[in-house]
Design a protein around this motif. Structure first.
Motif, PDB file in Angstrom:
ATOM      1  N   ASP A   1       0.819  -1.200   0.000  1.00 33.49           N
ATOM      2  CA  ASP A   1       0.000   0.000   0.000  1.00 33.49           C
ATOM      3  C   ASP A   1       0.859   1.258   0.000  1.00 33.49           C
ATOM      4  O   ASP A   1       2.052   1.213   0.308  1.00 33.49           O
ATOM      5  N   PRO A   2       0.274   2.403  -0.339  1.00 32.51           N
ATOM      6  CA  PRO A   2       1.027   3.658  -0.304  1.00 32.51           C
ATOM      7  C   PRO A   2       1.634   3.914   1.072  1.00 32.51           C
ATOM      8  O   PRO A   2       1.085   3.506   2.095  1.00 32.51           O
ATOM      9  N   VAL A   3       2.770   4.606   1.075  1.00 29.42           N
ATOM     10  CA  VAL A   3       3.476   4.899   2.314  1.00 29.42           C
ATOM     11  C   VAL A   3       3.790   6.385   2.376  1.00 29.42           C
ATOM     12  O   VAL A   3       3.857   7.071   1.351  1.00 29.42           O
ATOM     13  N   ILE A   4       3.992   6.897   3.600  1.00 29.71           N
ATOM     14  CA  ILE A   4       4.313   8.304   3.798  1.00 29.71           C
ATOM     15  C   ILE A   4       5.808   8.465   4.034  1.00 29.71           C
ATOM     16  O   ILE A   4       6.404   7.700   4.796  1.00 29.71           O
ATOM     17  N   VAL A   5       6.403   9.456   3.378  1.00 31.01           N
ATOM     18  CA  VAL A   5       7.779   9.850   3.688  1.00 31.01           C
ATOM     19  C   VAL A   5       7.722  11.274   4.209  1.00 31.01           C
ATOM     20  O   VAL A   5       6.899  12.079   3.773  1.00 31.01           O
ATOM     21  N   GLU A   6       8.580  11.582   5.165  1.00 31.07           N
ATOM     22  CA  GLU A   6       8.472  12.860   5.864  1.00 31.07           C
ATOM     23  C   GLU A   6       9.836  13.342   6.321  1.00 31.07           C
ATOM     24  O   GLU A   6      10.689  12.545   6.724  1.00 31.07           O
ATOM     25  N   ASP A   7      10.058  14.654   6.217  1.00 33.71           N
ATOM     26  CA  ASP A   7      11.198  15.282   6.868  1.00 33.71           C
ATOM     27  C   ASP A   7      10.954  16.781   6.960  1.00 33.71           C
ATOM     28  O   ASP A   7      10.342  17.392   6.083  1.00 33.71           O
ATOM     29  N   ASN A   8      11.385  17.363   8.072  1.00 36.64           N
ATOM     30  CA  ASN A   8      11.281  18.815   8.286  1.00 36.64           C
ATOM     31  C   ASN A   8       9.880  19.358   8.039  1.00 36.64           C
ATOM     32  O   ASN A   8       9.711  20.472   7.544  1.00 36.64           O
ATOM     33  N   GLY A   9       8.862  18.569   8.386  1.00 34.45           N
ATOM     34  CA  GLY A   9       7.489  19.020   8.228  1.00 34.45           C
ATOM     35  C   GLY A   9       6.904  18.807   6.851  1.00 34.45           C
ATOM     36  O   GLY A   9       5.730  19.091   6.628  1.00 34.45           O
ATOM     37  N   TYR A  10       7.692  18.316   5.912  1.00 37.47           N
ATOM     38  CA  TYR A  10       7.215  18.024   4.563  1.00 37.47           C
ATOM     39  C   TYR A  10       6.791  16.560   4.493  1.00 37.47           C
ATOM     40  O   TYR A  10       7.525  15.677   4.932  1.00 37.47           O
TER      41      TYR A  10
ATOM     42  N   LYS B   1      12.572   4.466  -4.967  1.00 41.23           N
ATOM     43  CA  LYS B   1      13.009   5.640  -5.717  1.00 41.23           C
ATOM     44  C   LYS B   1      13.180   6.849  -4.810  1.00 41.23           C
ATOM     45  O   LYS B   1      14.161   7.596  -4.934  1.00 41.23           O
ATOM     46  N   VAL B   2      12.233   7.061  -3.886  1.00 48.25           N
ATOM     47  CA  VAL B   2      12.300   8.259  -3.057  1.00 48.25           C
ATOM     48  C   VAL B   2      13.350   8.151  -1.966  1.00 48.25           C
ATOM     49  O   VAL B   2      13.659   9.141  -1.310  1.00 48.25           O
ATOM     50  N   LYS B   3      13.913   6.980  -1.770  1.00 48.81           N
ATOM     51  CA  LYS B   3      15.011   6.864  -0.817  1.00 48.81           C
ATOM     52  C   LYS B   3      16.275   7.559  -1.328  1.00 48.81           C
ATOM     53  O   LYS B   3      17.245   7.718  -0.602  1.00 48.81           O
ATOM     54  N   GLN B   4      16.254   7.979  -2.587  1.00 49.67           N
ATOM     55  CA  GLN B   4      17.403   8.678  -3.152  1.00 49.67           C
ATOM     56  C   GLN B   4      17.430  10.154  -2.738  1.00 49.67           C
ATOM     57  O   GLN B   4      18.393  10.847  -3.007  1.00 49.67           O
ATOM     58  N   CYS B   5      16.355  10.634  -2.120  1.00 52.30           N
ATOM     59  CA  CYS B   5      16.323  12.035  -1.699  1.00 52.30           C
ATOM     60  C   CYS B   5      15.345  12.181  -0.540  1.00 52.30           C
ATOM     61  O   CYS B   5      14.730  11.215  -0.102  1.00 52.30           O
ATOM     62  N   ARG B   6      15.207  13.407  -0.045  1.00 52.36           N
ATOM     63  CA  ARG B   6      14.287  13.681   1.047  1.00 52.36           C
ATOM     64  C   ARG B   6      13.031  14.354   0.499  1.00 52.36           C
ATOM     65  O   ARG B   6      13.025  14.883  -0.620  1.00 52.36           O
ATOM     66  N   ALA B   7      11.964  14.334   1.304  1.00 48.16           N
ATOM     67  CA  ALA B   7      10.682  14.883   0.853  1.00 48.16           C
ATOM     68  C   ALA B   7      10.817  16.345   0.451  1.00 48.16           C
ATOM     69  O   ALA B   7      10.269  16.778  -0.562  1.00 48.16           O
ATOM     70  N   GLN B   8      11.545  17.134   1.234  1.00 42.25           N
ATOM     71  CA  GLN B   8      11.704  18.550   0.920  1.00 42.25           C
ATOM     72  C   GLN B   8      12.429  18.734  -0.412  1.00 42.25           C
ATOM     73  O   GLN B   8      12.061  19.587  -1.226  1.00 42.25           O
ATOM     74  N   VAL B   9      13.450  17.923  -0.651  1.00 41.07           N
ATOM     75  CA  VAL B   9      14.200  17.999  -1.910  1.00 41.07           C
ATOM     76  C   VAL B   9      13.301  17.630  -3.085  1.00 41.07           C
ATOM     77  O   VAL B   9      13.304  18.286  -4.130  1.00 41.07           O
ATOM     78  N   ALA B  10      12.499  16.584  -2.916  1.00 40.07           N
ATOM     79  CA  ALA B  10      11.597  16.153  -3.991  1.00 40.07           C
ATOM     80  C   ALA B  10      10.616  17.255  -4.353  1.00 40.07           C
ATOM     81  O   ALA B  10      10.338  17.492  -5.535  1.00 40.07           O
ATOM     82  N   LEU B  11      10.075  17.947  -3.354  1.00 36.56           N
ATOM     83  CA  LEU B  11       9.085  18.988  -3.605  1.00 36.56           C
ATOM     84  C   LEU B  11       9.695  20.237  -4.234  1.00 36.56           C
ATOM     85  O   LEU B  11       9.051  20.909  -5.048  1.00 36.56           O
ATOM     86  N   THR B  12      10.921  20.559  -3.874  1.00 42.67           N
ATOM     87  CA  THR B  12      11.523  21.789  -4.379  1.00 42.67           C
ATOM     88  C   THR B  12      12.225  21.594  -5.725  1.00 42.67           C
ATOM     89  O   THR B  12      12.168  22.475  -6.585  1.00 42.67           O
ATOM     90  N   THR B  13      12.860  20.449  -5.920  1.00 45.30           N
ATOM     91  CA  THR B  13      13.597  20.223  -7.172  1.00 45.30           C
ATOM     92  C   THR B  13      12.821  19.388  -8.173  1.00 45.30           C
ATOM     93  O   THR B  13      13.155  19.355  -9.353  1.00 45.30           O
TER      94      THR B  13
ATOM     95  N   CYS C   1      14.198  12.993  -7.645  1.00 41.90           N
ATOM     96  CA  CYS C   1      14.826  12.123  -6.667  1.00 41.90           C
ATOM     97  C   CYS C   1      15.896  11.355  -7.422  1.00 41.90           C
ATOM     98  O   CYS C   1      15.576  10.469  -8.226  1.00 41.90           O
ATOM     99  N   GLY C   2      17.147  11.704  -7.193  1.00 45.86           N
ATOM    100  CA  GLY C   2      18.199  11.102  -7.993  1.00 45.86           C
ATOM    101  C   GLY C   2      17.996  11.475  -9.449  1.00 45.86           C
ATOM    102  O   GLY C   2      17.841  12.640  -9.789  1.00 45.86           O
ATOM    103  N   ASP C   3      17.915  10.464 -10.305  1.00 45.50           N
ATOM    104  CA  ASP C   3      17.712  10.738 -11.734  1.00 45.50           C
ATOM    105  C   ASP C   3      16.254  10.613 -12.154  1.00 45.50           C
ATOM    106  O   ASP C   3      15.938  10.684 -13.345  1.00 45.50           O
ATOM    107  N   LEU C   4      15.346  10.416 -11.193  1.00 44.86           N
ATOM    108  CA  LEU C   4      13.930  10.253 -11.514  1.00 44.86           C
ATOM    109  C   LEU C   4      13.177  11.567 -11.340  1.00 44.86           C
ATOM    110  O   LEU C   4      13.256  12.214 -10.293  1.00 44.86           O
ATOM    111  N   LYS C   5      12.429  11.956 -12.357  1.00 44.28           N
ATOM    112  CA  LYS C   5      11.639  13.175 -12.317  1.00 44.28           C
ATOM    113  C   LYS C   5      10.327  12.930 -11.571  1.00 44.28           C
ATOM    114  O   LYS C   5       9.810  11.819 -11.580  1.00 44.28           O
ATOM    115  N   ILE C   6       9.796  13.990 -10.955  1.00 42.66           N
ATOM    116  CA  ILE C   6       8.625  13.848 -10.085  1.00 42.66           C
ATOM    117  C   ILE C   6       7.533  14.837 -10.478  1.00 42.66           C
ATOM    118  O   ILE C   6       7.801  16.018 -10.726  1.00 42.66           O
ATOM    119  N   VAL C   7       6.294  14.357 -10.521  1.00 45.75           N
ATOM    120  CA  VAL C   7       5.122  15.199 -10.701  1.00 45.75           C
ATOM    121  C   VAL C   7       4.308  15.127  -9.413  1.00 45.75           C
ATOM    122  O   VAL C   7       3.985  14.030  -8.935  1.00 45.75           O
TER     123      VAL C   7
END
Length: 209
Positions: free
Chosen positions: A39-48, A59-71, A74-80
């Motif tokens: 099932d879907p899981v939550i990732v969290e850091d610094n309130g994000y 895939k998201v273990k390559q970066c943090r939630a804040q990084v994913a939202l701002t950039t 996650c690594g070489d994977l693009k995010i929508v």
């Protein structure tokens, strides 16, 4: 609410509140283990916070939630990103689609949009004055007659169009590129189907990314 393999709805977001954050891997692994890893899981850091399907967890273990939202990467994977504060019912449909096994890593193919939309929603009849939402996204190879559909407010459909188009541009998602769909602000995901009332906390008509 998250749907398990047995069809039982369980309070995924409540579980996340029980997990003390000591690092993104701990949050995703702990919640994933509680739900059998499917099932879907939550990732969290610094309130994000992000809600991520099980197939995107590694895939998201390559970066943090804040990084994913701002950039939007996650690594070489693009995010929508789909924001549940603006699209609570669309976020619900995506979350349930992930639990049904529809992937979160999609391949952009805008040429298929009209055909995919017709295949998924051509016979859909709204009951509450809303619109048919389909996931996987119609602008992808995966978006076809196998998409999960649910009625959502028409405002959310308009919002999603701008969010996805803008999301492609911000993340640099070109034709045939693979990208990961995530949901931000998962606590705002609608817990029940749409019955005519728009419950968005931030009901922006045309969303920006």
């Amino acid at each position: 609410m998250a749907k398990t393999k047995t069809g039982l709805l369980l309070p995924l977001l409540a579980v996340a509140g029980l997990v003390a954050y000591v690092g993104m891997d701990t949050v995703t692994d702990t919640v994933g283990d509680l739900f059998g890893g499917s099932d879907p899981v939550i990732v969290e850091d610094n309130g994000y916070q992000l809600l991520v399907a099980s197939d995107g967890k590694a895939k998201v273990k390559q970066c943090r939630a804040q990084v994913a939202l701002t950039t939007r990467k996650c690594g070489d994977l693009k995010i929508v990103v789909i924001d549940a504060t603006k699209m609570p019912f669309i976020s619900r449909n995506i979350q349930l689609a992930w639990s049904d096994g529809i992937p979160s890593v999609l391949t952009r193919n805008s040429a298929k949009q009209a055909a995919n939309r017709a295949a998924a929603c051509g016979k859909f009849v709204p009951k509450y004055g809303g619109s048919c939402d389909e996931y996987a996204l119609a602008t992808t190879d995966e978006g076809d007659s196998g998409a999960r559909t649910e009625e959502v407010p028409l405002r959310e459909q308009r919002c999603q169009g701008g969010a996805v188009t803008g999301g492609y541009a911000k993340a640099g998602v070109g034709q045939s590129d693979k990208f990961l769909v995530v949901i931000s602000n998962p606590k705002r995901i609608a817990t029940r189907p749409f019955t005519g009332t728009d419950v968005a906390e931030d009901p922006v008509e045309q969303c920006t990314v």
